[in-house]
Each structure stands twice: as structure tokens, then as C-alpha cells.
Scaffold this motif. Structure first.
Motif, PDB file in Angstrom:
ATOM      1  N   PHE A 150      27.260 -11.970   0.397  1.00  0.00           N
ATOM      2  CA  PHE A 150      28.662 -12.296   0.106  1.00  0.00           C
ATOM      3  C   PHE A 150      28.856 -13.779  -0.185  1.00  0.00           C
ATOM      4  O   PHE A 150      29.799 -14.162  -0.890  1.00  0.00           O
ATOM      5  CB  PHE A 150      29.557 -11.879   1.279  1.00  0.00           C
ATOM      6  CG  PHE A 150      29.471 -12.798   2.477  1.00  0.00           C
ATOM      7  CD1 PHE A 150      30.308 -13.900   2.583  1.00  0.00           C
ATOM      8  CD2 PHE A 150      28.558 -12.558   3.491  1.00  0.00           C
ATOM      9  CE1 PHE A 150      30.235 -14.747   3.676  1.00  0.00           C
ATOM     10  CE2 PHE A 150      28.488 -13.398   4.590  1.00  0.00           C
ATOM     11  CZ  PHE A 150      29.314 -14.492   4.684  1.00  0.00           C
ATOM     12  N   ALA A 151      27.988 -14.619   0.346  1.00  0.00           N
ATOM     13  CA  ALA A 151      28.148 -16.071   0.181  1.00  0.00           C
ATOM     14  C   ALA A 151      27.892 -16.527  -1.244  1.00  0.00           C
ATOM     15  O   ALA A 151      28.164 -17.683  -1.584  1.00  0.00           O
ATOM     16  CB  ALA A 151      27.216 -16.813   1.140  1.00  0.00           C
ATOM     17  N   HIS A 152      27.390 -15.628  -2.093  1.00  0.00           N
ATOM     18  CA  HIS A 152      27.063 -16.015  -3.473  1.00  0.00           C
ATOM     19  C   HIS A 152      27.842 -15.233  -4.516  1.00  0.00           C
ATOM     20  O   HIS A 152      27.519 -15.289  -5.703  1.00  0.00           O
ATOM     21  CB  HIS A 152      25.557 -15.839  -3.716  1.00  0.00           C
ATOM     22  CG  HIS A 152      24.694 -16.647  -2.817  1.00  0.00           C
ATOM     23  ND1 HIS A 152      24.611 -18.021  -2.888  1.00  0.00           N
ATOM     24  CD2 HIS A 152      23.897 -16.269  -1.776  1.00  0.00           C
ATOM     25  CE1 HIS A 152      23.786 -18.466  -1.965  1.00  0.00           C
ATOM     26  NE2 HIS A 152      23.346 -17.427  -1.255  1.00  0.00           N
ATOM     27  N   ASN A 153      28.882 -14.500  -4.082  1.00  0.00           N
ATOM     28  CA  ASN A 153      29.620 -13.709  -5.074  1.00  0.00           C
ATOM     29  C   ASN A 153      30.881 -14.398  -5.577  1.00  0.00           C
ATOM     30  O   ASN A 153      31.635 -13.833  -6.378  1.00  0.00           O
ATOM     31  CB  ASN A 153      29.953 -12.315  -4.511  1.00  0.00           C
ATOM     32  CG  ASN A 153      30.905 -12.369  -3.314  1.00  0.00           C
ATOM     33  OD1 ASN A 153      31.525 -13.396  -3.038  1.00  0.00           O
ATOM     34  ND2 ASN A 153      31.008 -11.253  -2.600  1.00  0.00           N
ATOM     35  N   GLY A 154      31.144 -15.600  -5.104  1.00  0.00           N
ATOM     36  CA  GLY A 154      32.276 -16.380  -5.594  1.00  0.00           C
ATOM     37  C   GLY A 154      33.617 -16.051  -4.963  1.00  0.00           C
ATOM     38  O   GLY A 154      34.615 -16.724  -5.247  1.00  0.00           O
ATOM     39  N   LYS A 155      33.678 -15.067  -4.091  1.00  0.00           N
ATOM     40  CA  LYS A 155      34.940 -14.702  -3.451  1.00  0.00           C
ATOM     41  C   LYS A 155      35.174 -15.536  -2.199  1.00  0.00           C
ATOM     42  O   LYS A 155      34.227 -15.952  -1.540  1.00  0.00           O
ATOM     43  CB  LYS A 155      34.948 -13.207  -3.115  1.00  0.00           C
ATOM     44  CG  LYS A 155      34.863 -12.325  -4.357  1.00  0.00           C
ATOM     45  CD  LYS A 155      34.875 -10.849  -3.992  1.00  0.00           C
ATOM     46  CE  LYS A 155      34.770  -9.987  -5.260  1.00  0.00           C
ATOM     47  NZ  LYS A 155      34.731  -8.541  -4.948  1.00  0.00           N
ATOM     48  N   LYS A 156      36.458 -15.762  -1.902  1.00  0.00           N
ATOM     49  CA  LYS A 156      36.807 -16.611  -0.771  1.00  0.00           C
ATOM     50  C   LYS A 156      37.709 -15.854   0.206  1.00  0.00           C
ATOM     51  O   LYS A 156      38.480 -14.984  -0.196  1.00  0.00           O
ATOM     52  CB  LYS A 156      37.491 -17.889  -1.253  1.00  0.00           C
ATOM     53  CG  LYS A 156      36.582 -18.778  -2.104  1.00  0.00           C
ATOM     54  CD  LYS A 156      37.259 -20.081  -2.466  1.00  0.00           C
ATOM     55  CE  LYS A 156      36.363 -20.959  -3.335  1.00  0.00           C
ATOM     56  NZ  LYS A 156      35.153 -21.384  -2.606  1.00  0.00           N
ATOM     57  N   TYR A 157      37.608 -16.259   1.468  1.00  0.00           N
ATOM     58  CA  TYR A 157      38.317 -15.563   2.534  1.00  0.00           C
ATOM     59  C   TYR A 157      39.022 -16.557   3.450  1.00  0.00           C
ATOM     60  O   TYR A 157      38.521 -17.653   3.703  1.00  0.00           O
ATOM     61  CB  TYR A 157      37.330 -14.716   3.342  1.00  0.00           C
ATOM     62  CG  TYR A 157      36.535 -13.770   2.484  1.00  0.00           C
ATOM     63  CD1 TYR A 157      37.033 -12.518   2.147  1.00  0.00           C
ATOM     64  CD2 TYR A 157      35.296 -14.152   1.968  1.00  0.00           C
ATOM     65  CE1 TYR A 157      36.320 -11.655   1.333  1.00  0.00           C
ATOM     66  CE2 TYR A 157      34.573 -13.296   1.147  1.00  0.00           C
ATOM     67  CZ  TYR A 157      35.084 -12.053   0.831  1.00  0.00           C
ATOM     68  OH  TYR A 157      34.375 -11.210   0.014  1.00  0.00           O
ATOM     69  N   ASP A 158      40.175 -16.138   3.945  1.00  0.00           N
ATOM     70  CA  ASP A 158      40.918 -16.992   4.875  1.00  0.00           C
ATOM     71  C   ASP A 158      40.241 -17.061   6.239  1.00  0.00           C
ATOM     72  O   ASP A 158      40.299 -18.087   6.919  1.00  0.00           O
ATOM     73  CB  ASP A 158      42.356 -16.465   5.047  1.00  0.00           C
ATOM     74  CG  ASP A 158      43.131 -16.485   3.748  1.00  0.00           C
ATOM     75  OD1 ASP A 158      43.197 -17.556   3.120  1.00  0.00           O
ATOM     76  OD2 ASP A 158      43.657 -15.421   3.348  1.00  0.00           O
ATOM     77  N   VAL A 159      39.626 -15.969   6.634  1.00  0.00           N
ATOM     78  CA  VAL A 159      38.914 -15.907   7.913  1.00  0.00           C
ATOM     79  C   VAL A 159      37.596 -15.165   7.707  1.00  0.00           C
ATOM     80  O   VAL A 159      37.567 -14.098   7.078  1.00  0.00           O
ATOM     81  CB  VAL A 159      39.748 -15.174   8.993  1.00  0.00           C
ATOM     82  CG1 VAL A 159      38.922 -14.977  10.268  1.00  0.00           C
ATOM     83  CG2 VAL A 159      41.016 -15.945   9.311  1.00  0.00           C
ATOM     84  N   ILE A 160      36.518 -15.737   8.220  1.00  0.00           N
ATOM     85  CA  ILE A 160      35.232 -15.052   8.278  1.00  0.00           C
ATOM     86  C   ILE A 160      34.853 -14.932   9.750  1.00  0.00           C
ATOM     87  O   ILE A 160      34.717 -15.935  10.451  1.00  0.00           O
ATOM     88  CB  ILE A 160      34.129 -15.807   7.509  1.00  0.00           C
ATOM     89  CG1 ILE A 160      34.442 -15.818   6.010  1.00  0.00           C
ATOM     90  CG2 ILE A 160      32.760 -15.171   7.774  1.00  0.00           C
ATOM     91  CD1 ILE A 160      33.447 -16.612   5.172  1.00  0.00           C
ATOM     92  N   LEU A 161      34.704 -13.708  10.216  1.00  0.00           N
ATOM     93  CA  LEU A 161      34.302 -13.443  11.592  1.00  0.00           C
ATOM     94  C   LEU A 161      32.862 -12.949  11.587  1.00  0.00           C
ATOM     95  O   LEU A 161      32.572 -11.874  11.062  1.00  0.00           O
ATOM     96  CB  LEU A 161      35.217 -12.398  12.238  1.00  0.00           C
ATOM     97  CG  LEU A 161      34.787 -11.882  13.615  1.00  0.00           C
ATOM     98  CD1 LEU A 161      34.769 -13.004  14.647  1.00  0.00           C
ATOM     99  CD2 LEU A 161      35.697 -10.747  14.079  1.00  0.00           C
ATOM    100  N   ASP A 162      31.959 -13.754  12.149  1.00  0.00           N
ATOM    101  CA  ASP A 162      30.575 -13.319  12.309  1.00  0.00           C
ATOM    102  C   ASP A 162      30.470 -12.641  13.665  1.00  0.00           C
ATOM    103  O   ASP A 162      30.425 -13.295  14.704  1.00  0.00           O
ATOM    104  CB  ASP A 162      29.619 -14.513  12.231  1.00  0.00           C
ATOM    105  CG  ASP A 162      28.175 -14.104  12.453  1.00  0.00           C
ATOM    106  OD1 ASP A 162      27.891 -12.893  12.432  1.00  0.00           O
ATOM    107  OD2 ASP A 162      27.331 -14.990  12.657  1.00  0.00           O
TER     108      ASP A 162
END
Length: 317
Positions: free
Chosen positions: A201-213
């Protein structure tokens, strides 16, 4: 009483079934519970393994507290003088240390009445994982309707609750999991699912307000390009070496994107919220496997594999 104990740090094989003293009510706000079910969490794996930060709390060379477990469901057998919320015979669930045993004696403010539509096993799957997910998304991520949220490890204990709760809070949810869990996670309500074996997902160009690992597999810096301008990265696994506090401190001073460490704070208010959501079938626990207490070694092996689908539960009674 019988309990699963460990007298030294190490592999799952250090666990054994032994006799320990039955707890009793010493403080007026405590409840004596006959344990029916408990779950196995990453907490148990980390303490049993003896990761260095846990040794600072539980003994450098050998564990001081030798009974693991932090989730419980069971039947109230006695109450302290100041306990008004519960009575003998109530079916309850909640949080307490040492729940991999026949009895526990937690304070009343980390318990609540069981959802009326769940079994003891299902109730025991809820407290730690669901409170962790709820507090991370609501209190740390401050998510609101329309926010974009990515859950990494969406098929795990915390992750499968996080997907459902993020959808309930109104977010557009992207879940990341393995191939075999894609359809299952979709059925939890995720709007988008990424198979990490096929796409990062880190290389698909999409952005997120929150990333929960939710599984301790990604660092803040590996997620940086996927966060919106004021995005928040949340990790539940600060005890793992890769999440050294220095890295998070450095990240805190880089731009407006922020890394956050979150550890669940057990409380009856959030348990009551979760109970209502369960009774309304808005959120549901998923149990992959149930083990009897005498198979505690196998239960630990399964959780340590890092490939659980939902929760792993112990049948104590």
C-alpha cells in the motif's frame, strides 16, 4: 486452583498447568469471578517471551507474576462491600491480569455485564483487542465521518475489531491482509481490501488520514508517504525493537504527520459501549480457535505464529 503458569521466560514450552492460591476479596471494590473463558493476546506472548521492556515491569531474570491473561469472562461468585454494579451469579466480562486461571479477583471498574447474545467464549475475545481498536481510532486517531483509514493486519485480533469500528465511526476503510483473508475481511465491512502479498500500500500513491498498524509489521517512516498532510500513524506494538522510542521521537518533529503509540486503558465505560454494539450486532468478535486450558502451549504457539484470524480463546471451566 489450577492455572497456566510460567516460571521462566522463553518459548511456549515454558508454560505449564499448576496449582496456585485462589484469590480472595481484599479490597471492597473487587469482584471474585469463576473464570469460564479467557483469550490469548500478544501481551501474553511478549511477557512470556521476556521482551526487555516487559522485564522492567515483571522481573529481569524471572517473572514475578507467573499467571498470564488479561481478558476474562465468567460468573460472579462474591463481591466486595462497595460493589453495586454486580451481584452473585452475574455473567460478566472484562479485563484483569492473571485470567488464565480458574478464578480472578479484578476491580469492578474494568468489568461489565456480558452481551446477552454472546457466549462466554465470544465475550472473552472482546476486552483487550476491542478496547485497543476503539481507543486507538476514537481517541488517538480522532476519526470522524468521511476520514480515510487504513488498517494493517486487518484479520488479526485488534485488526478485525478495528475494521468494524472504523466503519461504524463513518470512515472509509481500507484493510490490509493476506490472500486467504481477503473475502472474510470484506465481509467485516471494509470498503477496500489490499492483499499485501500482491501489493504494498505504501507504493500505490493513495493517502490516508489514519494508518493503524495492528500487528507490528510497519514503521512510521515506511508509512510516511501514505499519510495525508496531517495524517496520524498509530502503532500498538511499541515493545517490539523496531519501534524504538527514539524513532517515534524523531518522527514527532518531522512536519505535520505524527506517529502515536497507543496502549489500551481498560475501563467499564468502553466495555459498556462495546456491549451495546455487540448486542445490536454492529460489531462481532470472530474466534479462530478455542483451546482447553491444558493446551496452553499450543495456544501460545498459535498466537506467536502471528497468523491468527480473529481471536484465540481458552476454555477454563
Amino acid at each position: 486452583m489450577k492455572a497456566a503458569i510460567y516460571k521462566t521466560y522463553g518459548s511456549p514450552e515454558v508454560m505449564e498447568i499448576g496449582d496456585v492460591d485462589k484469590p480472595f476479596i481484599k479490597d471492597e471494590d473487587r469482584v471474585l469471578i469463576k473464570v469460564v473463558s479467557a483469550s490469548v493476546n500478544q501481551y501474553d506472548h511478549l511477557f512470556r517471551k521476556g521482551y526487555f521492556p516487559t522485564r522492567l515491569e515483571n522481573g529481569l531474570t524471572k517473572p514475578k507474576v507467573q499467571v498470564l491473561g488479561i481478558d476474562v469472562s465468567g460468573i460472579v461468585e462474591a463481591v466486595g462491600r462497595n460493589v453495586q454494579k454486580f451481584k452473585i451469579g452475574d455473567h460478566v466480562f472484562g479485563s484483569c491480569v492473571g485470567s488464565h486461571a480458574e478464578y480472578v479477583c479484578p476491580r469492578q471498574n474494568v468489568l461489565t455485564i456480558m452481551p446477552n447474545n454472546l457466549t462466554f467464549e465470544e465475550a472473552a475475545a472482546i476486552p483487550c483487542a476491542a478496547q485497543t481498536a476503539l481507543q486507538a481510532l476514537r481517541d488517538v486517531g480522532n476519526i470522524k465521518a468521511g476520514d480515510t483509514v487504513l488498517i494493517y493486519g486487518a484479520s488479526g485480533g485488534v485488526g478485525h475489531f478495528a475494521v468494524q469500528l472504523a466503519v461504524y465511526l463513518g470512515a472509509e476503510v481500507t484493510a490490509v491482509c493476506s490472500t486467504s483473508n481477503v473475502e472474510w475481511v470484506k465481509n467485516l465491512g471494509a470498503h477496500h481490501v489490499i492483499d499485501y502479498t500482491q501489493e504494498d500500500f505504501a507504493h500505490n500513491g493513495k493517502k490516508y488520514d489514519v494508518i493503524l498498524d495492528a500487528v507490528g509489521k510497519r514503521t512510521f517512516f515506511s508509512c510516511l508517504r501514505s499519510l495525508t498532510e496531517n495524517g496520524i500513524y498509530i502503532t500498538e506494538h511499541a515493545l517490539y525493537p523496531k519501534y524504538h522510542p527514539i524513532q517515534l521521537m524523531i518522527g514527532s518533529f518531522i512536519g505535520s504527520k505524527k506517529p502515536k503509540i497507543h496502549l489500551a486503558k481498560p475501563n467499564d465505560s468502553d466495555l459498556d459501549i462495546l456491549r451495546v454494539l455487540m448486542e445490536k450486532e454492529i460489531v462481532r468478535p470472530v474466534i479462530e480457535k478455542c483451546f482447553p486450558l491444558n493446551e496452553i502451549v499450543e495456544a501460545h504457539r498459535h498466537v506467536e505464529s502471528g497468523r491468527t484470524k480473529g481471536k484465540v480463546v481458552l476454555k477454563i471451566e
